[in-house]
Enzyme design. Structure first.
Site, PDB file in Angstrom:
ATOM      1  N   THR A   1      -3.145  -5.318   0.172  1.00 38.97           N
ATOM      2  CA  THR A   1      -3.992  -4.363  -0.527  1.00 38.97           C
ATOM      3  C   THR A   1      -4.233  -3.119   0.320  1.00 38.97           C
ATOM      4  O   THR A   1      -4.104  -3.138   1.550  1.00 38.97           O
ATOM      5  CB  THR A   1      -5.330  -5.011  -0.929  1.00 38.97           C
TER       6      THR A   1
ATOM      7  N   ILE B   1      -6.768  -6.893  -6.727  1.00 35.47           N
ATOM      8  CA  ILE B   1      -7.819  -6.017  -6.221  1.00 35.47           C
ATOM      9  C   ILE B   1      -7.846  -4.723  -7.032  1.00 35.47           C
ATOM     10  O   ILE B   1      -6.922  -3.910  -6.960  1.00 35.47           O
ATOM     11  CB  ILE B   1      -7.609  -5.689  -4.728  1.00 35.47           C
TER      12      ILE B   1
ATOM     13  N   PRO C   1       0.775  -1.241   0.000  1.00 35.99           N
ATOM     14  CA  PRO C   1       0.000   0.000   0.000  1.00 35.99           C
ATOM     15  C   PRO C   1       0.809   1.294   0.000  1.00 35.99           C
ATOM     16  O   PRO C   1       0.222   2.371  -0.074  1.00 35.99           O
ATOM     17  CB  PRO C   1      -0.806  -0.111   1.294  1.00 35.99           C
TER      18      PRO C   1
ATOM     19  N   ASP D   1       3.776   0.689 -11.862  1.00 30.00           N
ATOM     20  CA  ASP D   1       2.644   1.581 -11.681  1.00 30.00           C
ATOM     21  C   ASP D   1       3.031   2.805 -10.850  1.00 30.00           C
ATOM     22  O   ASP D   1       4.061   2.815 -10.185  1.00 30.00           O
ATOM     23  CB  ASP D   1       1.495   0.846 -10.978  1.00 30.00           C
TER      24      ASP D   1
ATOM     25  N   LYS E   1      -1.215   4.969 -14.104  1.00 30.53           N
ATOM     26  CA  LYS E   1      -2.515   5.496 -14.517  1.00 30.53           C
ATOM     27  C   LYS E   1      -2.959   6.534 -13.485  1.00 30.53           C
ATOM     28  O   LYS E   1      -2.978   6.267 -12.298  1.00 30.53           O
ATOM     29  CB  LYS E   1      -3.546   4.380 -14.619  1.00 30.53           C
TER      30      LYS E   1
ATOM     31  N   MET F   1     -10.772   4.181  -5.069  1.00 29.15           N
ATOM     32  CA  MET F   1     -10.892   5.045  -6.259  1.00 29.15           C
ATOM     33  C   MET F   1     -12.193   5.852  -6.260  1.00 29.15           C
ATOM     34  O   MET F   1     -12.823   6.028  -7.298  1.00 29.15           O
ATOM     35  CB  MET F   1     -10.806   4.203  -7.531  1.00 29.15           C
TER      36      MET F   1
ATOM     37  N   GLY G   1       0.727  -1.328  -7.395  1.00 32.03           N
ATOM     38  CA  GLY G   1       0.484  -0.947  -6.022  1.00 32.03           C
ATOM     39  C   GLY G   1      -0.527  -1.860  -5.359  1.00 32.03           C
ATOM     40  O   GLY G   1      -1.396  -2.436  -6.022  1.00 32.03           O
TER      41      GLY G   1
END
Length: 281
Positions: free
Chosen positions: A125, A100, A17, A40, A63, A177, A95
């Site tokens: 996660t 997940i 994380p 990432d 992203k 998100m 990440g």
């Protein structure tokens, strides 16, 4: 280039994380074999600096859709295949955990279609890292018997029937998100008469030196945070367990301001000896 003379393959790795100490031993060993790392944005730069071999090619394929900076998934898929065909071992470094809310299915299908060997190495996660560092046990006895991982980055993801079920459940809800739609999410729960026993926590940049935790009941949320622009990434936890934060929080909110995860030039090819932060934009 593949100095061990083994068959080239792809390692799909969860980097955890944020805090670089939370990466697994197995992940570190795999990174040490990498000829190429496709990395990432939400990966601690210390992981790459500490564990990748000195001649590793590092390509940043992050992203950050809210800023319009996003490496197309098709390009990432092509890079994996092209480098394996050059007899190079590829690490796809993501990440959190690779399974997940990531595009691992697209990548697995690409590897399978091209008969490329792969291994999946899980990571911690964001939900588990954020909850632990905020002192919020997600399934605390007497508070919740289940936890759900969700996302709410556009309104059509969840049906009205499911919204009603979420508002009434005793499960702990963790939203990934969802920072951009946070106020709409809160208003939706209020409109469905969510229990006053439930609270909401927003955890910014969890497990990093910039971590901050904000909590509120639903009635007061708009007054407290209507004008707040939470840093990315931010994780949302909803449920009775949020009330445990005040009692069991063991990490103070960071005093300094800043962003731990830098925005990088997507598709940049660098060597490990080059500074990650040179590529911040």
């Amino acid at each position: 280039m593949n100095p061990n003379n083994t068959a080239p393959m792809v390692y799909l790795i969860g980097a955890g994380p944020g805090n670089p100490d939370l990466i697994t031993v197995k992940a570190v060993k795999a990174i040490g074999k990498a000829d190429v790392i496709l990395c990432d944005r939400l990966v601690s730069p210390e992981i790459v600096e500490s564990y990748a071999p000195g001649n590793t090619e590092i390509i940043y394929v992050g992203k950050e859709c809210s800023k319009g900076a996003s490496t197309p998934q098709s390009h990432i898929n092509t890079l994996m295949v092209d480098y394996v065909r050059q007899n190079k071992t590829v690490v796809r470094l993501k990440g959190g955990d690779v399974s997940i809310f990531s595009n691992i299915l697209d990548e697995l299908q690409t590897l399978k279609e091209n008969h490329i060997s792969f291994e999946i190495i899980p990571g911690i996660t964001a939900a588990l890292g954020a909850a632990a560092y905020a002192g919020i046990p997600l399934t605390a006895r007497g508070y919740a018997t289940s936890v759900r991982f969700l996302t709410y980055y556009k309104s059509e993801i969840l049906t009205e029937t499911y919204w009603k079920e979420l508002a009434g459940t005793n499960d702990t809800l963790v939203f990934y998100m969802s920072k951009g739609n946070l106020m709409a999410l809160v208003e939706k729960f209020i409109s469905l008469d969510v229990s006053r026993e439930k609270e909401i926590a927003i955890i910014e940049q969890a497990t990093t030196p910039f971590q901050k935790v904000y909590t509120s009941d639903f009635d007061e949320f708009k007054k407290n945070f209507a004008d707040k622009n939470f840093a990315s990434p931010s994780l949302v936890i909803i449920g009775k367990v949020v009330g445990l934060h005040k009692e069991f929080s063991w990490l103070k909110n960071a005093e300094q301001e800043g962003l731990y995860f830098k925005s990088v030039v997507n598709g940049s090819l660098v060597s490990k000896t080059q500074n990650f932060f040179e590529y911040a934009v």
